[in-house]
Design an enzyme around this catalytic site. Structure first.
Site, PDB file in Angstrom:
ATOM      1  CG  HIS A 192      11.980 -48.129 -15.940  1.00 51.09           C
ATOM      2  ND1 HIS A 192      12.337 -46.857 -16.212  1.00 51.09           N
ATOM      3  CD2 HIS A 192      10.868 -47.814 -15.203  1.00 51.09           C
ATOM      4  CE1 HIS A 192      11.439 -46.056 -16.008  1.00 51.09           C
ATOM      5  NE2 HIS A 192      10.421 -46.451 -15.342  1.00 51.09           N
ATOM      6  CD  GLU A 436       8.503 -37.872 -10.787  1.00 48.86           C
ATOM      7  OE1 GLU A 436       9.276 -39.017 -10.493  1.00 48.86           O
ATOM      8  OE2 GLU A 436       7.297 -37.948 -11.830  1.00 48.86           O
ATOM      9  CG  ASP A 460      12.425 -38.854 -12.220  1.00 53.50           C
ATOM     10  OD1 ASP A 460      13.220 -39.133 -13.111  1.00 53.50           O
ATOM     11  OD2 ASP A 460      11.107 -39.621 -12.378  1.00 53.50           O
ATOM     12  CB  CYS A 507       6.493 -43.138  -3.792  1.00 52.16           C
ATOM     13  SG  CYS A 507       6.467 -41.984  -5.124  1.00 52.16           S
TER      14      CYS A 507
END
Ligand code: PEP
Ligand code: MG
Length: 583
Positions: A192, A436, A460, A507
């Protein structure tokens, strides 16, 4: 002496500025130099800080010895001896007198040099002493800086943040006006921290390995987010080179922005939808400014991470954020993904007893389905905000049909509740899911019948397909978007979505990398959702190629059996087709 260190580039761009070293406590040295005639008073300040620190240490030593025994008291006695070492003091004073360093800077530079020597000697006993050295540095800086200590969210001037690691909430709360880039010792490309750096559009490098002993707060550093480099105390020649690069990057950015109002259409007339990924409402404007067709992914977990100091966000916090984005985007689509948190990132929730494997644990939609009050609160807010724009809802990390159905049932229930309350909302709001988890790809025939749209989350998908933790530095060399197994999963997802007439976007980070744009179009992808700053670059690739040649590239790529060959081939193709042009 100049030092160049290699890490992993996670957010592009170049930043030149003063370092703020966040070791344990985030001290910031406000000034590195003093006037020549102020050096003696600077030495006096240092002396008094050493005297105060000695007093504190002696008191600690005595109380520790009394309460826990001599062994513990001796820790502080050792600090006291280092602090009062005449050689060390001589070095502090010399730097202040000869180089007009401020007391803080002299202390930090000297102690970090010691720590660095200890580290390089690779002696276990000395390695343990490094923390003692940092402890002494912290104590002295604390006394010297007094109230001038700055936290990450209370900065008053521009800095480049250098830290061991940054937690998601630290990154989410960074002061965006003043943090111009960051570098961390730990971390991998999919974490992140990397995502936030891109959201803030500042260069970032992670996974540099241990380097904080090499640098002091206030040192000049260059962060090269394109090459994944950090250059500490650059010499004049290097600075010049980087100033030039900055200018050039600015020129290119201006040129690419000219594409803003042009369509994302290939040379043979195929239109591609180009969406932006956002984490904060303020980024919606960045998407519009770069001509995005909408928002393909709004990562709402950042509402939770930003709110950690205030507690869990309320329905109103959610609603305000979504309404803002909906209004900014007008009639353009906004895809709101329900929260994708790991239990470790939201300490207010009951902690699962065994979360040694968080990527496989209670995260994302699993967490939502176990905490239905939180989930319903978010769904209410999304539905309420849906009257202000064209919102869509997307569920993350769906692995089974039962999960999808449960999430949809809750949504229907919340819609019903709002209806009974007489609260207006879009009755036809579209519902989609992230693809994902490999299981979702395998079962996609079924999923595609039960959703309105799909979005491939390669960050992921790669992690789960290749069994490589996306934020673990030790396995970063095994994490590849272009792995043939990953490409087969992507290809199948697009095919199944097409068969069912369901729109599918991608995405994950992969779609923001121009290297993959032709391949993805060749595999049939017609919707990209990318980091806002890469919108112009991806559009440029789209406008420079034909779908026919993209298909050929994809066909060729699918004949290779390893990521290395694929990458090399794509590099050559990109250079041939796009980079040969003027930008
Ligand atoms: C992904 O997994 O590719 C994705 C877009 O979601 P996140 O990076 O937020 O997990
Ligand atoms: Mg994901």
């Amino acid at each position: 002496m100049m030092k160049k260190l290699q890490g992993i580039a996670v957010s592009p761009g170049i930043a030149i500025g003063e370092a703020m070293v966040l070791s344990n406590e985030g001290f910031r040295i406000p000034k590195r130099f003093v006037l020549r005639d102020a050096t003696e008073s600077e030495i006096k300040r240092l002396k008094s800080a050493i005297a105060d620190a000695s007093e504190e240490l002696a008191a600690n030593r005595d109380s520790m010895t009394k309460e826990l025994g001599r062994k513990y008291g001796d820790i502080f006695e050792a600090h006291l001896q280092i602090l009062n070492d005449s050689k060390l003091y001589g070095e502090f004073v010399e730097l202040i007198r000869e180089k007009a360093y401020s007391a803080e800077y002299a202390v930090s530079v000297t102690l970090r040099r010691y720590a660095d020597v200890f580290r390089r000697l690779r002696n276990a006993w000395l390695t343990e002493r490094i923390n003692d050295i940092f402890d002494i540095e912290k104590r002295l800086l604390h006394l010297l800086l007094g109230k001038a200590r700055e936290g990450l969210n209370q900065l008053t001037s521009e800095v480049l943040v250098l830290a061991s690691g940054l937690t998601p909430s630290e990154t989410a709360n960074l002061n965006r006006e003043f943090v111009r880039g960051f570098v961390t010792e730990t971390g991998g490309p999919g974490g992140h921290t990397a995502i936030v750096a891109q959201a803030l559009e500042i260069p970032a490098v992670v996974g540099v390995g241990s380097f904080l002993t090499d640098v002091s707060g206030g040192d000049i550093v260059i962060i090269d987010g394109d090459a994944g480099l950090i250059i500490i105390r650059p010499d004049e020649g290097t600075l010049e080179v980087y100033r030039h690069k900055l200018e050039r990057a600015h020129e290119i950015a201006v040129k690419l922005l000219e594409l803003r109002d042009l369509e994302a259409v290939t040379m043979d007339g195929v239109t591609i939808n180009l969406y932006g990924n956002i984490e904060f409402p303020s980024e919606a404007v960045h998407c519009l400014e770069r001509g995005a067709d909408g928002i393909g992914l709004y990562r709402t977990e950042f509402i939770y991470l930003s709110a950690t100091s205030r507690g869990i966000p309320t329905e109103k916090d959610h609603f305000n954020a979504y309404k803002t984005v909906a209004k900014v985007m007008g009639d353009k689509v906004v895809t709101i993904r329900t929260f994708d948190l790991g239990a470790d990132k939201l300490p207010q929730l009951p902690n699962p007893t065994d979360e040694r494997n968080p990527a496989l644990g209670l995260r994302s939609v699993r967490l939502s389905l176990k905490n239905t009050n939180l989930f319903r609160q978010q769904l209410r807010a999304i539905l309420r905000a849906s009257q202000y724009g064209k919102l869509r809802i997307m569920f993350p990390l769906i692995a089974t049909l039962l999960e999808l159905r449960q999430a949809k049932m809750l949504l229907a229930d919340v819609r019903e509740e709002l209806y009974e309350e007489g609260v207006p909302c879009d009755p036809n709001i579209q519902v989609g899911m992230m693809v994902e988890v490999p299981a979702a790809v395998i079962m996609l025939d079924h999923f595609a019948k039960e959703v309105d749209f799909l979005s491939i989350g390669t960050n992921d998908l790669i992690q789960y397909a290749l069994a490589v933790d996306r934020s673990n530095l030790d396995v970063v060399d095994l994490y590849h978007s272009e792995d043939p197994a990953v490409l087969k999963l992507i290809r199948r997802t697009i095919e199944v979505a097409d068969q069912h007439g369901k729109p599918v976007s991608l995405c994950g980070q992969m779609s923001s990398d121009p290297l993959f744009a032709m391949l993805l179009m060749g595999l049939g992808l017609r919707q990209f959702s990318v980091s806002p700053h890469t919108l112009p670059e991806i559009k440029q690739v789209i406008r420079s190629v034909t779908i026919t040649e993209c298909r050929k590239i994809a066909e060729k790529v699918m004949t290779f059996d390893n990521h290395r060959e694929i990458r090399n081939y794509l590099r050559i193709k990109l250079l041939e087709r796009v980079r040969g042009d003027d930008v």
